[in-house]
Design a protein around this motif. Sequence first.
Motif, PDB file in Angstrom:
ATOM      1  N   TYR A 169       0.831  -1.207   0.000  1.00 17.62           N
ATOM      2  CA  TYR A 169       0.000   0.000   0.000  1.00 17.62           C
ATOM      3  C   TYR A 169       0.862   1.252   0.000  1.00 17.62           C
ATOM      4  CZ  TYR A 169      -2.979   3.796   1.451  1.00 17.62           C
ATOM      5  OH  TYR A 169      -3.599   5.015   1.511  1.00 17.62           O
ATOM      6  N   GLU A 170       1.930   1.253   0.772  1.00 13.45           N
ATOM      7  CA  GLU A 170       2.806   2.422   0.823  1.00 13.45           C
ATOM      8  C   GLU A 170       3.392   2.738  -0.546  1.00 13.45           C
ATOM      9  OE1 GLU A 170       3.100   4.494   3.285  1.00 13.45           O
ATOM     10  OE2 GLU A 170       1.722   3.268   4.472  1.00 13.45           O
ATOM     11  N   GLN A 171       3.604   1.706  -1.347  1.00 10.07           N
ATOM     12  CA  GLN A 171       4.153   1.911  -2.687  1.00 10.07           C
ATOM     13  C   GLN A 171       3.081   2.317  -3.691  1.00 10.07           C
ATOM     14  OE1 GLN A 171       5.908  -1.880  -3.522  1.00 10.07           O
ATOM     15  NE2 GLN A 171       7.652  -1.569  -2.146  1.00 10.07           N
ATOM     16  N   GLN A 172       1.818   2.010  -3.390  1.00  8.57           N
ATOM     17  CA  GLN A 172       0.738   2.240  -4.349  1.00  8.57           C
ATOM     18  C   GLN A 172      -0.323   3.211  -3.837  1.00  8.57           C
ATOM     19  OE1 GLN A 172       0.655   1.191  -7.376  1.00  8.57           O
ATOM     20  NE2 GLN A 172       2.132  -0.486  -7.467  1.00  8.57           N
ATOM     21  N   ARG A 173       0.063   4.097  -2.936  1.00 11.85           N
ATOM     22  CA  ARG A 173      -0.897   5.052  -2.376  1.00 11.85           C
ATOM     23  C   ARG A 173      -1.644   5.810  -3.478  1.00 11.85           C
ATOM     24  NH1 ARG A 173      -0.879   7.321   2.813  1.00 11.85           N
ATOM     25  NH2 ARG A 173       0.485   6.277   4.328  1.00 11.85           N
ATOM     26  N   ARG A 174      -0.901   6.286  -4.443  1.00 16.09           N
ATOM     27  CA  ARG A 174      -1.521   7.096  -5.493  1.00 16.09           C
ATOM     28  C   ARG A 174      -2.514   6.278  -6.311  1.00 16.09           C
ATOM     29  NH1 ARG A 174       2.232  10.870  -9.156  1.00 16.09           N
ATOM     30  NH2 ARG A 174       2.443  11.772  -7.062  1.00 16.09           N
ATOM     31  N   ALA A 175      -2.158   5.034  -6.616  1.00 16.93           N
ATOM     32  CA  ALA A 175      -3.063   4.190  -7.397  1.00 16.93           C
ATOM     33  C   ALA A 175      -4.364   3.934  -6.637  1.00 16.93           C
ATOM     34  CB  ALA A 175      -2.374   2.874  -7.743  1.00 16.93           C
ATOM     35  N   ALA A 177      -5.642   5.884  -4.301  1.00 15.02           N
ATOM     36  CA  ALA A 177      -6.369   7.153  -4.242  1.00 15.02           C
ATOM     37  C   ALA A 177      -7.099   7.419  -5.555  1.00 15.02           C
ATOM     38  CB  ALA A 177      -5.405   8.292  -3.923  1.00 15.02           C
ATOM     39  N   THR A 178      -6.479   7.084  -6.668  1.00 15.35           N
ATOM     40  CA  THR A 178      -7.127   7.247  -7.973  1.00 15.35           C
ATOM     41  C   THR A 178      -8.425   6.462  -8.041  1.00 15.35           C
ATOM     42  OG1 THR A 178      -5.025   7.622  -9.119  1.00 15.35           O
ATOM     43  CG2 THR A 178      -6.873   6.859 -10.459  1.00 15.35           C
ATOM     44  N   GLN A 179      -8.445   5.298  -7.429  1.00 15.25           N
ATOM     45  CA  GLN A 179      -9.653   4.466  -7.432  1.00 15.25           C
ATOM     46  C   GLN A 179     -10.632   4.854  -6.332  1.00 15.25           C
ATOM     47  OE1 GLN A 179     -10.209   2.525  -9.953  1.00 15.25           O
ATOM     48  NE2 GLN A 179      -8.156   2.922 -10.774  1.00 15.25           N
ATOM     49  N   GLY A 180     -10.275   5.864  -5.517  1.00 11.34           N
ATOM     50  CA  GLY A 180     -11.196   6.365  -4.503  1.00 11.34           C
ATOM     51  C   GLY A 180     -10.975   5.826  -3.109  1.00 11.34           C
ATOM     52  N   TYR A 181      -9.799   5.237  -2.843  1.00  9.75           N
ATOM     53  CA  TYR A 181      -9.508   4.646  -1.535  1.00  9.75           C
ATOM     54  C   TYR A 181      -8.246   5.305  -0.982  1.00  9.75           C
ATOM     55  CZ  TYR A 181     -12.810   1.363  -3.495  1.00  9.75           C
ATOM     56  OH  TYR A 181     -13.925   0.810  -4.082  1.00  9.75           O
ATOM     57  N   ALA A 182      -8.438   6.178   0.001  1.00  6.34           N
ATOM     58  CA  ALA A 182      -7.369   7.081   0.396  1.00  6.34           C
ATOM     59  C   ALA A 182      -6.693   6.750   1.713  1.00  6.34           C
ATOM     60  CB  ALA A 182      -7.907   8.513   0.449  1.00  6.34           C
ATOM     61  N   SER A 183      -6.848   5.521   2.221  1.00  3.41           N
ATOM     62  CA  SER A 183      -6.162   5.141   3.456  1.00  3.41           C
ATOM     63  C   SER A 183      -5.814   3.663   3.395  1.00  3.41           C
ATOM     64  CB  SER A 183      -7.049   5.412   4.681  1.00  3.41           C
ATOM     65  OG  SER A 183      -8.132   4.494   4.728  1.00  3.41           O
ATOM     66  N   LEU A 184      -4.939   3.233   4.300  1.00  7.38           N
ATOM     67  CA  LEU A 184      -4.535   1.831   4.341  1.00  7.38           C
ATOM     68  C   LEU A 184      -5.743   0.937   4.585  1.00  7.38           C
ATOM     69  CD1 LEU A 184      -2.481  -0.475   4.496  1.00  7.38           C
ATOM     70  CD2 LEU A 184      -2.078   0.155   6.901  1.00  7.38           C
ATOM     71  N   ARG A 307      -2.345   0.186 -13.094  1.00  5.10           N
ATOM     72  CA  ARG A 307      -3.588  -0.403 -13.583  1.00  5.10           C
ATOM     73  C   ARG A 307      -4.019  -1.530 -12.645  1.00  5.10           C
ATOM     74  NH1 ARG A 307      -1.790  -1.925 -19.546  1.00  5.10           N
ATOM     75  NH2 ARG A 307      -3.971  -2.579 -19.822  1.00  5.10           N
ATOM     76  N   ILE A 308      -5.320  -1.621 -12.386  1.00  5.08           N
ATOM     77  CA  ILE A 308      -5.835  -2.673 -11.505  1.00  5.08           C
ATOM     78  C   ILE A 308      -5.530  -4.040 -12.113  1.00  5.08           C
ATOM     79  CG2 ILE A 308      -7.910  -3.719 -10.531  1.00  5.08           C
ATOM     80  CD1 ILE A 308      -9.140  -0.968 -10.380  1.00  5.08           C
TER      81      ILE A 308
END
Length: 509
Positions: A169-175, A177-184, A307-308
């Motif tokens: 998650y720490e490596q993919q925070r931005r990805a 957030a793009t999908q609408g999930y802004a926390s661990l 990409r998912i």
Amino acid sequence: GRQAPLPLQKRSHIGSAAAVASAPSLLRHSLSHMLLLCVAGAPALSMAPLETPPPSLFPDIWWPQAPPRASRANHTVRRLAWDGGSSCSSGTCTFDCAIANHIAQEAAAPGYYYAQAHGGLAESAARQPLRSTWEPLLESVRGCNGLQPGELLEYSFLVVLDGSWVAHYEQQRRAYATQGYASLEASALMVFDRVSYLFERQFGIRVKAARVEAFPGLTEKCAANNGYAEDGARDASNTRAALAARGVTDAAGVSGGIVRLGVGAADGTTYCHSYAPLHGVCSGSGGSVERLALQVTQRNPFGAGGRINQQAIRVLAHEMGHVFGICSSRGALECQNAHTEIHIPDLMVWDGRPAANVRSFGMFYKFMTTCATVYDNILCAAARRERASCAVPLTCSNGGVDCTPHHWVAAGGGGGGVTRAAHREELHAVRCCADEPDGRAACASANLGGLVTAGNQNGRKELGTNSRKGPDRPNARHPTDTTDTPKGGRLHARARLTGAALEAWMRHG
């Protein structure tokens, strides 16, 4: 108290085509040899048979090549004689039902983007609708949950994020957030929301991540444990031990079970299995966390470029299918090694490679409810049976669901925009709309969850769309999902978003 895990090969040990080709034989153990996971000192209910890892869940590296693809022309005679029964209804399983299903999808959704044909990756790194993970047609089982059409049966799960997921998650925070999930903690919902979308559409079942616990120190031992993240030892890799140490012991509100999410082995090469116990849902209902069934998913939900990775989502859906009983011995011809038989090439299939006989890019990312009776006879029967124990009915009468079939999420102003209504079950960032003299709707606000209707149309049948067109999905066409609305209406792909309508971009759906 624990049978040793099966001696499966690991990816890191594969050094030749011969070694790869030998892998399937290692997997085809009988159900009597399936692993039993037993926690020392835990009640007997925590013991449940785990699935034999199927070939369909392994990476492509396990297989030297796909089997030759038979031409669909070879099936013409049988297809013309196909009577609409299931894949095995004649007493001999065939691909006829699967072929007919794909032909129907091609007709309903020409040009549809199938992730399977693109390495399992989403069409772009932009925000993706929940439905984009799945097939364009999602056939529902009528009466599956024992409730009225449009009502849901909710199962709540305790989700554990292991150390590999936390680091990921720490490596993919931005990805995320793009999908609408802004926390661990919210990152777990990225996969859960998509799986729940599928279960809601096909079975009227909502699978909910009711509580999420993150454990940076929860390790895995796939390299030393034949590909399994943990075993019965109460060590740093053990999910229940981690929960107990944190004081998470009460199963109230999460009695559907435990789901451990990870992204694989720390060494980056060892393959970690995903697995789940058959009939595990609600097995420890009303008791302690120690009594809950544990399912494990070890797959990275993002691929190259943010990409998912839709394959990771389908693995979780696969394991959820197991905890609801697919595919037990009651499935007779339709079940093979606790999975669906190869002629039913859906999410639960034992070996997805023969699906090349149906279409070049393989298995279906959905439950093939029209080609298999096990979903009604086993999964739906289990759902109805658990209603009185740990599942929560979400009905029109108790306010669990909003039973207005549609609400407006976008409206055109000048310039020829198209007014759009959406099905109530989808998640949206919606606008509150008001009627205009010309019959269109004007959206004056950007309130989330607005349900103000336009033109008194919110109860009208045949209104709405599953179609979406925007900068990130220029060629996507989404046909009707087959879920009924409470009033019996169907959704139709008739409208598309243009102009001002794009301002009301859907949050997920």
